[in-house]
Write a protein that holds these residues in place. Structure first.
Motif, PDB file in Angstrom:
ATOM      1  N   THR A   6      33.588  66.959 -13.946  1.00 34.72           N
ATOM      2  CA  THR A   6      32.954  66.380 -15.136  1.00 34.72           C
ATOM      3  C   THR A   6      32.629  67.461 -16.154  1.00 34.72           C
ATOM      4  O   THR A   6      32.913  67.315 -17.350  1.00 34.72           O
ATOM      5  CB  THR A   6      31.671  65.621 -14.738  1.00 34.72           C
ATOM      6  N   GLU A  17      33.048  66.297  -8.099  1.00 35.74           N
ATOM      7  CA  GLU A  17      33.030  65.411  -9.265  1.00 35.74           C
ATOM      8  C   GLU A  17      32.179  65.993 -10.389  1.00 35.74           C
ATOM      9  O   GLU A  17      32.542  65.888 -11.564  1.00 35.74           O
ATOM     10  CB  GLU A  17      32.527  64.027  -8.869  1.00 35.74           C
ATOM     11  N   ASP A  18      31.053  66.605 -10.031  1.00 38.01           N
ATOM     12  CA  ASP A  18      30.206  67.231 -11.052  1.00 38.01           C
ATOM     13  C   ASP A  18      30.939  68.395 -11.726  1.00 38.01           C
ATOM     14  O   ASP A  18      30.859  68.568 -12.951  1.00 38.01           O
ATOM     15  CB  ASP A  18      28.901  67.731 -10.429  1.00 38.01           C
ATOM     16  N   ASP A  45      19.638  63.195 -13.586  1.00 38.03           N
ATOM     17  CA  ASP A  45      20.661  63.328 -12.552  1.00 38.03           C
ATOM     18  C   ASP A  45      22.047  63.445 -13.180  1.00 38.03           C
ATOM     19  O   ASP A  45      22.200  63.557 -14.397  1.00 38.03           O
ATOM     20  CB  ASP A  45      20.606  62.162 -11.565  1.00 38.03           C
ATOM     21  N   ASP A  46      23.085  63.409 -12.332  1.00 38.17           N
ATOM     22  CA  ASP A  46      24.439  63.624 -12.832  1.00 38.17           C
ATOM     23  C   ASP A  46      24.963  62.466 -13.673  1.00 38.17           C
ATOM     24  O   ASP A  46      26.040  62.562 -14.247  1.00 38.17           O
ATOM     25  CB  ASP A  46      25.402  63.907 -11.665  1.00 38.17           C
ATOM     26  N   ASP A  54      32.292  63.048   0.858  1.00 39.84           N
ATOM     27  CA  ASP A  54      31.330  63.209  -0.232  1.00 39.84           C
ATOM     28  C   ASP A  54      31.868  64.203  -1.261  1.00 39.84           C
ATOM     29  O   ASP A  54      32.072  65.374  -0.973  1.00 39.84           O
ATOM     30  CB  ASP A  54      30.001  63.701   0.323  1.00 39.84           C
ATOM     31  N   LYS A  58      28.041  62.337 -16.779  1.00 37.86           N
ATOM     32  CA  LYS A  58      29.134  61.373 -16.957  1.00 37.86           C
ATOM     33  C   LYS A  58      29.084  60.740 -18.343  1.00 37.86           C
ATOM     34  O   LYS A  58      30.122  60.510 -18.972  1.00 37.86           O
ATOM     35  CB  LYS A  58      29.083  60.308 -15.865  1.00 37.86           C
ATOM     36  N   LYS A 107      30.479  64.693  -4.445  1.00 34.46           N
ATOM     37  CA  LYS A 107      29.535  64.823  -5.551  1.00 34.46           C
ATOM     38  C   LYS A 107      29.689  66.166  -6.268  1.00 34.46           C
ATOM     39  O   LYS A 107      29.771  66.211  -7.497  1.00 34.46           O
ATOM     40  CB  LYS A 107      28.107  64.658  -5.044  1.00 34.46           C
ATOM     41  N   LEU A 108      29.734  67.268  -5.498  1.00 34.33           N
ATOM     42  CA  LEU A 108      29.844  68.582  -6.114  1.00 34.33           C
ATOM     43  C   LEU A 108      31.161  68.719  -6.863  1.00 34.33           C
ATOM     44  O   LEU A 108      31.198  69.215  -8.005  1.00 34.33           O
ATOM     45  CB  LEU A 108      29.730  69.676  -5.047  1.00 34.33           C
TER      46      LEU A 108
END
Length: 220
Positions: free
Chosen positions: A201, A197-198, A141-142, A192, A146, A194-195
Motif C-alpha cells: 500500500t 499489504e501495508d 489503523d491501516d 496473514d 488504504k 498484513k505487513l
C-alpha cells in the motif's frame, strides 16, 4: 509568505466550497440512513453494525476530492490559470497531495464522526445508533493507508485522463484489486499478509504520487 503557503491559501479558497458541498451531501445521506434504520425499521445499530457505511462514506468522499477540487487542472483552457501560478510544479503538486490525501479526508472524518455522535445521542438501547466512532477514528489503523492509496490513484487519474477521469481510474483500481485477489488466492499467499499489504500500500502511494508529479510536469 512563501510560494508554497500562497498556493495552499489559493487552492484552499478555490476548492473548499466544492469540497464542503460534496461533504454536506454525504452527511445528508448518512442522516437519511439513520432515519431509515431508526424510524422505518426501528433497529439498534452499534458501532460494528454501522462501521461499513461509515468508512464507505469516508472512502467515497475522499476519492471524489481530486476531481471535485482539481478537475480542470489538465484542461487545455480552464487549466491555464493553474499552470501560470507563480510557484514551482513541485510546490503546487505537494499542496494538491496535502489537500486531497490529508486535509479534506481528515475534515470529513471529523464532521462525519460529529454527526454520528449527535445521532447516537438521539438513540437508546431499543432503537437508533449506539456507541461512538471516536476511539476507532483515533486508532489510526491501516485503513487510513488504504484510503490514501485510493486517493493517490484518483489524484494521478485526474492528471492522466482528460475525459471520464473517475470512471477510467475506477476501472484501473478495480482491476488492480482483482489482480491482487487472484495472486492471494492462487499464489499460495493465504497466510496473514498484513505487513506485506501495508508495504505494498505504501509502495503504491509512493509510485502513484511520483507518476502524478511527472505527469504534471508535462504540458497540458
Amino acid at each position: 509568505m512563501s510560494n508554497f503557503g500562497k498556493v495552499v491559501v489559493k487552492d484552499w479558497k478555490d476548492g473548499y466550497a466544492d469540497a464542503a458541498v460534496t461533504g454536506c451531501i454525504f452527511l445528508v445521506v448518512y442522516f437519511l440512513l439513520w432515519v431509515l434504520n431508526t424510524v422505518v425499521f426501528g433497529v439498534v445499530n452499534g458501532v460494528e453494525e454501522r462501521n461499513a457505511q461509515f468508512w464507505i462514506m469516508v472512502s467515497l468522499f475522499s476519492v471524489l476530492m481530486p476531481g471535485t477540487v482539481y478537475g480542470e487542472v489538465n484542461d487545455r483552457n480552464a487549466g491555464i490559470g493553474y499552470a501560470l501560478l507563480p510557484a514551482s510544479v513541485l510546490a503546487k503538486y505537494l499542496v494538491m497531495l496535502l489537500l486531497c490525501l490529508v486535509v479534506y479526508p481528515a475534515l470529513f472524518i471529523l464532521f462525519l464522526t460529529l454527526t454520528d455522535s449527535v445521532l447516537a445521542l438521539l438513540g437508546n438501547s431499543n432503537v437508533g445508533y449506539t456507541g461512538s466512532f471516536w476511539l476507532q477514528v483515533l486508532e489510526l489503523d491501516d485503513g487510513y493507508l488504504k484510503i490514501m492509496m485510493c486517493c493517490s490513484f484518483f489524484v494521478y487519474g485526474n492528471l492522466l485522463f482528460h475525459t471520464k477521469k473517475r470512471g477510467k481510474t475506477l476501472i484501473v483500481v478495480m482491476a488492480l484489486f482483482l489482480l491482487w485477489g487472484i495472486v492471494k488466492r492462487y499464489g499460495g499467499l493465504e497466510a496473514d499478509l498484513k505487513l506485506l499489504e501495508d508495504c505494498l500500500t505504501c509502495l503504491m502511494i509512493l509510485v502513484t504520487c511520483v507518476l502524478g508529479y511527472f505527469r504534471l510536469l508535462r504540458p497540458i
